[in-house]
Design an enzyme around this catalytic site. Sequence first.
Site, PDB file in Angstrom:
ATOM      1  N   ASP A 169     -15.902  -2.043  -4.372  1.00 48.77           N
ATOM      2  CA  ASP A 169     -15.816  -3.328  -3.680  1.00 48.77           C
ATOM      3  C   ASP A 169     -17.215  -3.698  -3.711  1.00 48.77           C
ATOM      4  OD1 ASP A 169     -13.820  -4.643  -1.404  1.00 48.77           O
ATOM      5  OD2 ASP A 169     -15.963  -4.874  -1.248  1.00 48.77           O
ATOM      6  N   SER A 170     -17.483  -5.110  -3.504  1.00 52.10           N
ATOM      7  CA  SER A 170     -19.038  -5.255  -3.690  1.00 52.10           C
ATOM      8  C   SER A 170     -19.702  -5.486  -2.304  1.00 52.10           C
ATOM      9  CB  SER A 170     -19.037  -6.996  -4.304  1.00 52.10           C
ATOM     10  OG  SER A 170     -18.050  -7.881  -3.253  1.00 52.10           O
ATOM     11  N   ARG A 195       0.960  -1.295   0.053  1.00 50.38           N
ATOM     12  CA  ARG A 195      -0.095  -0.060  -0.047  1.00 50.38           C
ATOM     13  C   ARG A 195       0.906   1.207   0.031  1.00 50.38           C
ATOM     14  NH1 ARG A 195      -4.038  -3.138   3.222  1.00 50.38           N
ATOM     15  NH2 ARG A 195      -2.638  -2.947   5.224  1.00 50.38           N
ATOM     16  N   PHE A 252     -11.439  -4.165  -5.700  1.00 46.13           N
ATOM     17  CA  PHE A 252     -11.447  -4.765  -4.341  1.00 46.13           C
ATOM     18  C   PHE A 252     -10.973  -4.026  -3.249  1.00 46.13           C
ATOM     19  CE2 PHE A 252     -10.714  -7.589  -8.155  1.00 46.13           C
ATOM     20  CZ  PHE A 252     -11.884  -8.474  -7.905  1.00 46.13           C
ATOM     21  N   ASP A 266      -6.826  -6.328  -6.177  1.00 41.06           N
ATOM     22  CA  ASP A 266      -6.270  -6.796  -4.951  1.00 41.06           C
ATOM     23  C   ASP A 266      -7.476  -7.995  -4.714  1.00 41.06           C
ATOM     24  OD1 ASP A 266      -4.947  -8.020  -2.866  1.00 41.06           O
ATOM     25  OD2 ASP A 266      -5.471  -6.294  -1.452  1.00 41.06           O
ATOM     26  N   CYS A 322      -3.495 -13.656  -3.773  1.00 36.56           N
ATOM     27  CA  CYS A 322      -3.460 -14.156  -2.465  1.00 36.56           C
ATOM     28  C   CYS A 322      -3.877 -15.633  -2.324  1.00 36.56           C
ATOM     29  CB  CYS A 322      -4.048 -13.425  -1.305  1.00 36.56           C
ATOM     30  SG  CYS A 322      -5.730 -13.218  -1.401  1.00 36.56           S
TER      31      CYS A 322
HETATM   32  N1  SAH Z   1      -7.080  -4.257  -1.009  1.00 33.91           N
HETATM   33  C1  SAH Z   1      -7.571  -4.357   0.284  1.00 33.91           C
HETATM   34  C2  SAH Z   1      -7.949  -5.776   0.623  1.00 33.91           C
HETATM   35  C3  SAH Z   1      -8.875  -6.593  -0.293  1.00 33.91           C
HETATM   36  S1  SAH Z   1      -9.598  -7.813   0.260  1.00 33.91           S
HETATM   37  C4  SAH Z   1      -7.046  -3.661   1.553  1.00 33.91           C
HETATM   38  O1  SAH Z   1      -5.654  -3.286   1.227  1.00 33.91           O
HETATM   39  O2  SAH Z   1      -7.262  -3.755   2.757  1.00 33.91           O
HETATM   40  C5  SAH Z   1     -10.934  -8.272  -1.003  1.00 33.91           C
HETATM   41  C6  SAH Z   1     -11.918  -7.349  -1.067  1.00 33.91           C
HETATM   42  O3  SAH Z   1     -12.625  -8.007  -2.393  1.00 33.91           O
HETATM   43  C7  SAH Z   1     -12.991  -7.587  -0.055  1.00 33.91           C
HETATM   44  O4  SAH Z   1     -13.344  -6.521   0.603  1.00 33.91           O
HETATM   45  C8  SAH Z   1     -14.380  -8.132  -0.794  1.00 33.91           C
HETATM   46  O5  SAH Z   1     -15.474  -7.524  -0.167  1.00 33.91           O
HETATM   47  C9  SAH Z   1     -14.320  -7.744  -2.219  1.00 33.91           C
HETATM   48  N2  SAH Z   1     -14.820  -8.701  -3.185  1.00 33.91           N
HETATM   49  C10 SAH Z   1     -14.856  -9.983  -3.390  1.00 33.91           C
HETATM   50  N3  SAH Z   1     -15.264 -10.177  -4.549  1.00 33.91           N
HETATM   51  C11 SAH Z   1     -15.555  -9.254  -5.264  1.00 33.91           C
HETATM   52  C12 SAH Z   1     -16.194  -8.755  -6.333  1.00 33.91           C
HETATM   53  N4  SAH Z   1     -16.326  -9.883  -7.178  1.00 33.91           N
HETATM   54  N5  SAH Z   1     -16.260  -7.632  -6.812  1.00 33.91           N
HETATM   55  C13 SAH Z   1     -15.759  -6.691  -5.864  1.00 33.91           C
HETATM   56  N6  SAH Z   1     -15.359  -6.936  -4.565  1.00 33.91           N
HETATM   57  C14 SAH Z   1     -15.364  -8.089  -4.281  1.00 33.91           C
END
Ligand code: SAH
Length: 398
Positions: free
Chosen positions: A252-253, A214, A230, A302, A342
């Site tokens: 984000d979803s 980050r 995400f 991510d 991940c």
């Molecule tokens: N980058 C973030 C962590 C990401 S975790 C950080 O630095 O804190 C992954 C995220 O993806 C979660 O918040 C989850 O809600 C979201 N997610 C999962 N599937 C998704 C999709 N199909 N579309 C959008 N978001 C999604």
Amino acid sequence: MSGARAVLRLKAGRERSLRRLHPWVFSGAIESSEGSPGAGDTVEVRSAEGEFLAWAAYSPSSQIRARVWSFDEADVPGAELFARRVDAALARRREIAQDASNAMRLVHAESDELPGLIADRYDDTLVVQLLSAGCEKWRDTLLGILRERSGCARVYERSDTEARELEGLRASSGLVFGSASSAPLRIAERGLVYEVDVPGGQKTGFYLDQRDNRARVGELAVDREVLDCFCYTGGFSLSALAGGARSVLSIDSSAQALARARGNLALNSVSAARAEWLEADVFQALRRLKREGRQFDLIVLDPPKFAATSKDAPRAARGYKDINLNALKILRPGGLLATFSCSGGVSLELFQKIVAGAAADAGTPLVLRERYRSAPDHPVRIEFPEGEYLKGLLLERN
Ligand code: SAH
């Protein structure tokens, strides 16, 4: 452990991975078990020739039938050994700059020789996951050691993951020590403040593994139009805004995650005018952004774990290919793509191949500028490559 010693005898030749100090015994490697061990009981693992190999925790319902506590016959599992392991884990973290954050992963399971045990410190709160039958068996001992050695005011359990189901354990979460704090839990990471929702957030509440990445994205974001896919509670988005991004669109979803991301932005002296938040499925949103003619100079991908094991790798590969391909289609020439996986079941080599395939399909030649991994409070043991689950690439579109 009570009564007779329980022994797992391996099939001939199947002791090889244990001799290389890999801590898992798969069900297929076991010739016989003696002494009828129960879930989480300590077993001796012996070769076909009867030689001692390891002390391990038995897990009858998992494919990983036993997880090694120690490879030394003198190191019998118990409070003294676990305390030593926790102390070693804490000593390892002391080397990591403390001023970067008041949040840190203190115990990283197999990589700290405590299979299935995760402990994240957020300020004065310790969040623990007991993800293996062995940890569950020793829960009071482990929680007591962690509470004492961490010095945290409260310990919260978040053992409500899929990994626990595979071990045949029920979800378990709640406060296990201390009293609930009346104030929201806040952490500071490289000058940015985030609120962490321990009971309701994902995993233990925050993705500490991406801390350094980050920060790096923040440095790269100067004057760029950024897309953070995400975004969860805004980790990369806030870093990019603080780093001087011209604008950041975050997707984000989860409405809950986005609400917290907005709240996190308000906690920091960063202009909200440059931030746009979108609740959507990234797979669809990337296509829509393309149709709308939107373009970006820096895109972060991510996603959550697509494949826990290599069995799921083909399905995961399709997912990674899709988002990387569609992200490249809206990346300006000269733009940067910071793309992560991940998934433990997808190796760095495979991930890089998938992204190369996406680049070929999108017709966008890419220069590999940097590679990323998890922050150093998520150590990796050379004998346990599964611990290196997080990998990232920084690519520049020519
Ligand atoms: N980058 C973030 C962590 C990401 S975790 C950080 O630095 O804190 C992954 C995220 O993806 C979660 O918040 C989850 O809600 C979201 N997610 C999962 N599937 C998704 C999709 N199909 N579309 C959008 N978001 C999604």
